[in-house]
Design an enzyme around this catalytic site. Structure first.
Site, PDB file in Angstrom:
ATOM      1  N   ASP A 130     -46.091 -46.827  17.861  1.00  0.00           N
ATOM      2  CA  ASP A 130     -46.408 -47.659  16.931  1.00  0.00           C
ATOM      3  C   ASP A 130     -45.924 -49.196  17.560  1.00  0.00           C
ATOM      4  O   ASP A 130     -45.378 -49.059  18.585  1.00  0.00           O
ATOM      5  CB  ASP A 130     -45.354 -47.470  15.751  1.00  0.00           C
ATOM      6  CG  ASP A 130     -45.958 -48.161  14.333  1.00  0.00           C
ATOM      7  OD1 ASP A 130     -46.517 -49.165  14.333  1.00  0.00           O
ATOM      8  OD2 ASP A 130     -45.667 -47.670  13.151  1.00  0.00           O
TER       9      ASP A 130
HETATM   10  C1  BGC Z   1     -47.082 -50.015  11.544  1.00  0.00           C
HETATM   11  C2  BGC Z   1     -48.225 -49.164  11.658  1.00  0.00           C
HETATM   12  C3  BGC Z   1     -49.793 -49.781  11.993  1.00  0.00           C
HETATM   13  C4  BGC Z   1     -49.431 -50.764  13.172  1.00  0.00           C
HETATM   14  C5  BGC Z   1     -50.456 -51.763  13.785  1.00  0.00           C
HETATM   15  C6  BGC Z   1     -47.076 -50.986  12.220  1.00  0.00           C
HETATM   16  O1  BGC Z   1     -46.018 -51.662  12.427  1.00  0.00           O
HETATM   17  O2  BGC Z   1     -46.121 -49.205  11.275  1.00  0.00           O
HETATM   18  O3  BGC Z   1     -48.465 -48.374  10.661  1.00  0.00           O
HETATM   19  O4  BGC Z   1     -50.654 -49.085  12.326  1.00  0.00           O
HETATM   20  O5  BGC Z   1     -48.354 -51.666  12.873  1.00  0.00           O
HETATM   21  O6  BGC Z   1     -50.604 -52.704  12.988  1.00  0.00           O
END
Ligand code: BGC
Length: 766
Positions: free
Chosen positions: A308
């Protein structure tokens, strides 16, 4: 490996046609192996690196992305040529037009299409309730509302429409679905989950994956790679705050949190994203046991694992399992992270340099690096990116079409849940004078929630044009009725937390006098992740005051909840005549709600979670008996506001009879037949859930748990016999010795008021 020679080599190896053909042919597994063998360490590391669009955006002097969005060619060249970056994500600050997407994709894929690069870029985005980052895209209910439909076919269709519109924007990878279990309503991302139940969540989640990816072995140009999020336990944070620790005993990890992920992996989901938090003391991104042992080795996951946002950096800066950023990258990679969402500039350059050094120093083995690259190339190949990374974006005539909007509206119709309807106040017939009030009454943003046009979904300037808010939708459905609007309360952010204030309260009070029915649309500001952290589950008190005032004026109150999670309303519930949980129903939610409250459609949504009555008592329908034990010693203490699976309809079905069709008490298999009938003179749709109770077991059994469900349509007067078949795995639970077992003894099966008893003669081990 020098680029040019590698390209020539690759062209020979892969049998690429050099001239007229614009696209390459699909490499075989052997071709991919040869390609990996030819790649330098730098190129391999580059494949594991994902950057955000902002890292290559053209910006103004203040660092803001230019509008219309444009790629900075020098930054792109550096990312692709110098660092061999393999993946790009996101959108910059807000929704882009399809033309902007096309121009971005054309730039991003140009080096590959001109054969200056030998591996195509994989672009990913969070299209989590429809294509929320493309102007004109179709927006569905958020996942929590989708779960309330209990309709797997609708989930599949939502996935399919979303994937189509992703592809129509040039994007082949969707960071969805969220398969985290919704058991912590304080968590800011509760609305992104499919609710509290592993069976409902698994069936709906798998259907979404099937919709995103399609049914074939590889993914065609109308489908996209799914990304299972966030492996695993992110949603269970003890404090409720985002990315804070969870404590999940192995038994519950196995029984509750892992099943949806396992089923979706078995369905062929191509990618998986990791939990940014810490479970049982181990950060998700450093958890070798889960990422490598469970996911890759035990489950045989063939796709790749993506981190993430900035998460290896967090291992160092927040979770403190690595004393430097460089060591954090190694830690995450060796735990099983294949691709890192680094994602900013210049951090991605440091990541690439650190990783190359780590490989050269033997801190990351070549086998591990090759494994990650192989997985990433496998996914790129399954998506057809080697053949054609940029399909003709004009060949998606259904983008934003009425056909797609109708599917989204159907999802909203089937999700919105009627929780109370005293003296059949609903449906409204338009003869009464109606006042529509509250912060949600005229807000498209509160229908959609976060991840809508912008990350937090608060900006109104990108809202889809032509969408009706609740007030407008009611007017459209009751064109001759007297319908007026007073906001009464508005929500705003104060020091990062939601606050509220009255808006022209005197006018609201005056309007109360002039109307018979007050439709009060309450809820919360769109938010997610850290910005969405809250301190209490109580619904904001000023919104409650609108209800108190309406009741004091002796009016009928219809309360509409636009909620990212269940908010406590036990004090105002008795003051409301009708209560509707709308969740976050998306762009079509206003219209769907209006059709439901005016009786043009019936409510069929059922709660995908147990709605708590008290702020401090969070309980679930599948609790053990001790949860229900009261001070007086009886079993009446379990007392949620509304139970999991609850929901009313204008026209309810009757469940009248359940019997065994077959049962084998030796093998633990059984099939049952349930009679369901429609006593009304109109077609109805109903959900038929089957629950199981294990009466005694080596680990305290739950009161009951869902084992399957049907959603069925019945013609006027129709009787239907539904058939459910179960194998012994339905009976299994994690026993006291940690093994999956169906333990011998008595089980009860429930459907409505019907009950059957089943005996298992011997223990079965799995
Ligand atoms: C979130 C994810 C997301 C990613 C990309 C992160 O901060 O936890 O769910 O897919 O950002 O935007």
């Amino acid at each position: 490996m020098k680029l040019l020679s590698s390209l020539l080599m690759l062209a020979v190896l892969l049998g690429f046609k050099q001239s007229e053909e614009p696209f390459f042919t699909k490499p075989t597994t052997a071709d991919i192996e040869t390609l990996i063998a030819q790649m330098s360490i730098e190129e391999k590391v580059g494949q594991t690196c994902q950057i955000t669009l902002d890292a290559i955006h053209r910006t103004d002097e203040k660092g803001q992305a230019l509008v219309p969005a444009q790629i900075d060619q020098a930054k792109l060249k550096e990312a692709l040529e110098t660092y061999h970056v393999g993946s790009i994500l996101n959108v910059g600050a807000h929704t882009l037009t399809r033309e902007e997407w096309k121009s971005i994709m054309t730039d991003v894929h140009a080096p590959y299409l001109k054969k200056e690069q030998n591996i195509p870029i994989l672009y990913g985005i969070d299209a989590i309730h429809g294509v929320n980052y493309t102007v004109g895209g179709t927006l569905f209910p958020q996942e929590i509302g989708l779960a309330a439909t209990w309709n797997t076919e609708l989930a599949r269709q939502m996935g399919e429409v979303t994937a189509y519109e992703c592809r129509a924007s040039g994007i082949p990878w969707n960071f969805s679905p969220v398969l985290d279990l919704g058991r912590q309503p304080l968590w800011s991302r509760h609305f992104e989950t499919l609710g509290e139940d592993p069976v409902l969540g698994t069936q709906m989640g798998v259907a979404l994956v099937e919709g995103y990816q399609g049914k074939g072995e590889s993914v065609d140009q109308f489908h996209a790679a799914a990304c299972l999020k966030h492996f695993v336990g992110y949603s269970a944070s003890f404090s409720g705050r985002d990315r804070t620790p969870a404590f999940i005993p192995e038994k519950y990890m196995q029984e509750l949190y892992l099943p949806a992920f396992k089923a979706a992996v078995e369905k062929g989901a191509l990618t998986l994203m990791i939990n940014s938090g810490v479970v049982n003391g181990i950060p998700g991104h450093a958890n070798y046991q889960l990422l490598t042992q469970t996911l890759k080795k035990n489950w045989g996951f063939k796709g790749f694992v993506v981190s993430d946002w900035e998460d290896f950096i967090m291992l160092h800066s927040v979770h403190r399992t690595a004393p430097s950023i460089a060591e954090a990258a190694i830690q995450a990679f060796n735990a099983g992270v294949d691709m890192s969402m680094v994602p900013s500039n210049p951090q991605y350059k440091t990541y690439c340099q650190d990783m190359v050094k780590a490989v050269k120093e033997g801190k990351i083995s070549m086998d591990r690096l090759n494994d990650a690259v192989r997985r990433i190339l496998y996914v790129k190949n399954q998506l057809g990116l080697f053949d054609n990374p940029l399909p003709d974006l004009s060949k998606y005539p259904l983008f934003g079409s009425q056909t797609f909007k109708n599917i989204a509206k159907q999802a909203a119709l089937e999700s919105i849940t009627l929780l109370k309807n005293k003296e059949s106040l609903l449906p409204l017939n338009g003869k009464q004078r109606i006042l529509v009030a509250g912060p949600g009454a005229a807000s498209i943003n509160m229908l959609n929630g976060a991840w809508t046009h912008t990350w937090q979904g608060m900006d109104t300037s990108y809202n889809t044009t032509g969408v009706l808010n609740i007030f407008q939708a009611l007017q459209s459905q009751l064109p001759t009725a007297s319908i007026s609007y007073q906001k009464g309360v508005e929500l705003y952010l104060e020091k990062d937390f939601e606050a509220s204030r009255f808006v022209e309260l005197d006018n609201y009070k005056k309007a109360l006098k002039k109307n018979d029915i007050i439709v009060i649309c309450v809820g919360e500001l769109p938010s997610t992740e850290k910005p969405g952290d809250i301190r209490s589950l109580q619904l904001d008190d000023k919104q409650k005051e609108l209800v108190r005032l309406a009741k004091a004026a002796k009016k009928k109150v219809v309360l509409v909840l636009l909620e990212a999670r269940p908010r406590i309303i036990n004090d105002i519930e008795p003051l409301c005549d009708a209560i509707i949980q709308a969740y976050l129903p998306g762009d079509q939610g206003g219209l769907a709600l209006a059709e439901l409250v005016t009786g043009k459609a019936d409510f069929t949504g059922r709660l995908p979670y147990t709605y708590p009555r008290y702020d401090g008592v969070i309980e679930f329908y599948d609790h053990p008996r001790s949860v229900a034990r009261s001070k007086s010693g009886d079993f009446s203490a379990y007392n949620p506001q509304w139970d999991f699976g609850f929901g009313l309809s204008y026209r309810a079905a009757t469940i009248n009879g359940m019997r065994f069709d077959a049962k084998d008490e030796q093998k633990g298999t059984f099939s049952i037949q349930v009679n369901v009938s429609n006593p009304h003179n109109q077609e109805i749709t109903t959900i038929v859930p089957i629950y199981l109770s294990d009466l005694y077991a080596s680990t305290t059994p739950e009161n009951k748990r869902l084992i399957d469900f049907y959603k069925v349509k019945l013609r006027p007067g129709e009787n239907k016999t539904l058939e459910f078949s179960f194998d012994a795995t339905t009976l299994k639970r994690v026993s006291a010795d940690g093994k999956w077992r169906a333990e011998k003894g008595t089980f009860e099966i429930f459907c409505g008021q019907e009950k059957l008893t089943f005996e298992l003669f011997d223990d079965l081990l799995f």
